[in-house]
Design a protein around this motif. Structure first.
Motif, PDB file in Angstrom:
ATOM      1  N   GLU A   1       0.829  -1.199   0.000  1.00  0.00           N
ATOM      2  CA  GLU A   1       0.000   0.000   0.000  1.00  0.00           C
ATOM      3  C   GLU A   1       0.866   1.252   0.000  1.00  0.00           C
ATOM      4  O   GLU A   1       1.813   1.362   0.772  1.00  0.00           O
ATOM      5  CB  GLU A   1      -0.916  -0.014   1.229  1.00  0.00           C
TER       6      GLU A   1
ATOM      7  N   GLU B   1      -0.252   4.646   0.197  1.00  0.00           N
ATOM      8  CA  GLU B   1      -0.810   5.912   0.676  1.00  0.00           C
ATOM      9  C   GLU B   1       0.119   6.635   1.659  1.00  0.00           C
ATOM     10  O   GLU B   1       0.209   7.864   1.643  1.00  0.00           O
ATOM     11  CB  GLU B   1      -2.164   5.689   1.361  1.00  0.00           C
ATOM     12  N   GLN B   2       0.803   5.879   2.510  1.00  0.00           N
ATOM     13  CA  GLN B   2       1.720   6.498   3.474  1.00  0.00           C
ATOM     14  C   GLN B   2       3.150   6.541   2.949  1.00  0.00           C
ATOM     15  O   GLN B   2       3.852   7.548   3.110  1.00  0.00           O
ATOM     16  CB  GLN B   2       1.686   5.717   4.793  1.00  0.00           C
ATOM     17  N   GLN B   3       3.566   5.460   2.284  1.00  0.00           N
ATOM     18  CA  GLN B   3       4.970   5.351   1.906  1.00  0.00           C
ATOM     19  C   GLN B   3       5.353   6.167   0.684  1.00  0.00           C
ATOM     20  O   GLN B   3       6.478   6.669   0.590  1.00  0.00           O
ATOM     21  CB  GLN B   3       5.329   3.881   1.660  1.00  0.00           C
TER      22      GLN B   3
ATOM     23  N   GLN C   1       4.746  -1.860   5.118  1.00  0.00           N
ATOM     24  CA  GLN C   1       3.826  -1.731   6.245  1.00  0.00           C
ATOM     25  C   GLN C   1       2.419  -1.497   5.725  1.00  0.00           C
ATOM     26  O   GLN C   1       2.229  -0.795   4.730  1.00  0.00           O
ATOM     27  CB  GLN C   1       4.246  -0.556   7.140  1.00  0.00           C
ATOM     28  N   THR C   2       1.435  -2.094   6.375  1.00  0.00           N
ATOM     29  CA  THR C   2       0.050  -1.847   5.983  1.00  0.00           C
ATOM     30  C   THR C   2      -0.431  -0.555   6.629  1.00  0.00           C
ATOM     31  O   THR C   2      -0.019  -0.208   7.737  1.00  0.00           O
ATOM     32  CB  THR C   2      -0.870  -3.002   6.413  1.00  0.00           C
ATOM     33  N   VAL C   3      -1.290   0.160   5.913  1.00  0.00           N
ATOM     34  CA  VAL C   3      -1.821   1.398   6.469  1.00  0.00           C
ATOM     35  C   VAL C   3      -2.823   1.055   7.562  1.00  0.00           C
ATOM     36  O   VAL C   3      -3.598   0.102   7.454  1.00  0.00           O
ATOM     37  CB  VAL C   3      -2.482   2.267   5.387  1.00  0.00           C
ATOM     38  N   SER C   4      -2.788   1.822   8.636  1.00  0.00           N
ATOM     39  CA  SER C   4      -3.672   1.543   9.766  1.00  0.00           C
ATOM     40  C   SER C   4      -5.091   2.042   9.509  1.00  0.00           C
ATOM     41  O   SER C   4      -6.070   1.445   9.964  1.00  0.00           O
ATOM     42  CB  SER C   4      -3.123   2.190  11.044  1.00  0.00           C
TER      43      SER C   4
ATOM     44  N   ILE D   1      -7.572   3.219   6.327  1.00  0.00           N
ATOM     45  CA  ILE D   1      -7.778   3.345   4.883  1.00  0.00           C
ATOM     46  C   ILE D   1      -8.626   4.579   4.606  1.00  0.00           C
ATOM     47  O   ILE D   1      -9.709   4.745   5.171  1.00  0.00           O
ATOM     48  CB  ILE D   1      -8.478   2.094   4.335  1.00  0.00           C
TER      49      ILE D   1
END
Length: 460
Positions: free
Chosen positions: A125, A127-129, A161-164, A166
């Motif tokens: 994912e 969105e954060q990275q 890492q998975t986003v906490s 969404i």
């Protein structure tokens, strides 16, 4: 930074699929202050010329290419998308930093990055990275220690890492109307992650095993925007399993009813988590068709494929659909470990008993690294550690490898509600293009009950 987001997917069979992954990236990238342009290659007659013209016109500092799939996952008519990705990277190299990501890339990131020649890869994912990666690039700081970042020449990377939490996709820069017109629906995701362990499945690898749900209020707001702002009247929920967790499904359906949203929809359902009450709630919320990832009608094959449900539950769920007057389809995969002619016939007999609106069958099981099927294929000598899995590679049970296509074709042709894409039974690119001339909403398989006898198109 000036960014160009490129959706590399050009597959239109059976539907053109809206680039939801890039839409999820758009919102955090805007929030980080980046200037965005989008190029969706799905409808471009000449994708390389379109990309070159867009790069010249936009002058982006970075091009982010999203690879949805490695291939069409269809045996024996397999089509790889890797060379197309390489061509896209070649157009952009030297003009901008080329970053490749997406679910297809994340399956074999080291190998794909080496093959396509991109500057950087991003696994999982984004969105954060991705904003963090772009910040490092802008400052000239080495991004190698960021989770999920893959660099050329490296033999490893820090796991993603998975986003906490969404967020919601931003569809402003995308042609939602085109996908509604030619695909008959808009796609929507309510959760990520899969706690189940089907032997061949990559969902837990891509999204993690812990299920993370979106806030129901945000989902309702997204649906309302699709309906009011884009004229959407049909949705497809892309969740791996829509009805799990059951409590979340109930909350969402109740909220859809309360919101009075004028939209129909369909989704993938696990037969282990369906009750008359839940099915009634789903229908009142607009559901008019459901799909089951049943895979087989043989108890032994369900065990072999590590399915989480029983044939009894498949029967019960199908009966509920028939009693409710709901269109339903079963998806089947032939050829997995332990498959024989007897287990194949068991599946046809079960589908005859259940009499769904449609049965969509695939022959052969695509092998991906890190899955249980991969380890089985290694143990049985179907593949070796040197096998190039970037190319479409399928598990075909030794007992029926040479006769699989013949058996399935002969049986499917006797039944008008069967669709076998790889063998072109009741489906072909020409047929799909013709169907798109009509204003079809929802899954095309619903039309089977209005069609005549089974037919087979000549193999290309």
């Amino acid at each position: 930074m000036k960014l160009l987001l490129v959706s590399a997917n050009r597959e239109r069979s059976p539907y053109p699929v809206f680039p939801l992954g890039l839409a999820f990236l758009a919102a955090p990238l805007k929030q980080a202050g980046h200037q965005l342009a989008v190029l969706d290659l799905c409808f471009e007659a000449d994708p390389l010329a379109a990309l070159q013209a867009t790069v010249v016109a936009e002058q982006p500092e970075a091009v982010i290419i999203s690879l949805r799939n490695l291939d069409n996952v269809t045996w024996p008519d397999a089509r790889s998308y890797l060379s197309g990705l390489t061509d896209l990277v070649t157009v952009c190299k030297g003009r901008a930093t080329v970053i490749v990501g997406g679910s297809g890339f994340s399956l074999m990131p080291l190998e794909i990055l080496a093959a396509c020649g991109a500057d950087i890869g991003l696994v999982g994912e984004g969105e954060q990275q991705l904003p963090l990666l772009l910040d490092r690039l802008a400052q000239g700081i080495d991004p190698a220690d960021l989770p999920g970042v893959v660099l050329p020449g490296k033999i490893d990377f820090i796991p993603p890492q998975t986003v906490s939490r969404i967020g919601s996709p931003d569809r402003e820069l995308f042609d939602v109307a085109r996908y509604l017109k030619e695909g008959g629906m808009a796609n929507l995701q309510t959760k990520r992650g899969c706690p189940f362990g089907c032997s061949y499945c990559t969902y837990p690898l891509l999204e993690g095993q812990q299920m993370r749900t979106r806030p129901v209020a945000e989902i309702i707001a997204e649906i309302r925007s699709l309906v009011n702002d884009h004229g959407v009247d049909y949705l497809y929920f892309v969740d791996d399993i829509f009805n799990y967790p059951v409590s979340f499904c109930e909350q969402l359906c109740t909220a859809m009813i309360d919101a009075g949203l004028q939209v129909n929809w369909s989704a993938f359902i696990n037969p282990d988590f369906i009750t008359p009450q839940l099915l009634d709630l789903m229908q009142r919320a607009g559901c008019d068709a459901i799909e089951f990832g049943t895979d087989s009608g043989s108890p032994g094959m369900l065990t072999s494929l590590c399915k989480s449900f029983t044939l009894g539950q498949v029967r019960s769920a199908s009966l509920l659909c028939r009693e409710a007057g709901l269109d339903f389809a079963h998806y089947i995969i032939f050829g997995g470990p332990g498959e024989t002619e007897e287990t194949i016939l068991d599946t046809f007999q079960l589908m005859d008993e259940l009499n769904p609106t449609a049965v969509i069958a695939m022959t052969g099981v695509r092998i991906y690294p890190r899955t249980r099927l991969y380890r089985t294929a290694l143990d049985e000598g179907i593949i070796t550690v040197e096998t190039d899995l970037l190319q479409p590679t399928f598990y075909l049970a030794p007992a029926i490898r040479d006769r699989l296509s013949t058996i399935v074709t002969e049986q499917a042709m006797q039944r008008k509600n069967w669709i076998v894409p790889g063998l072109e039974v009741n489906i072909s690119d020409t047929m799909l293009e013709a169907l798109r001339m009509f204003k079809v909403r929802g899954p095309l398989w619903k039309l089977l009950k209005r069609m005549g006898r089974s037919r087979i198109a000549p193999m290309k």
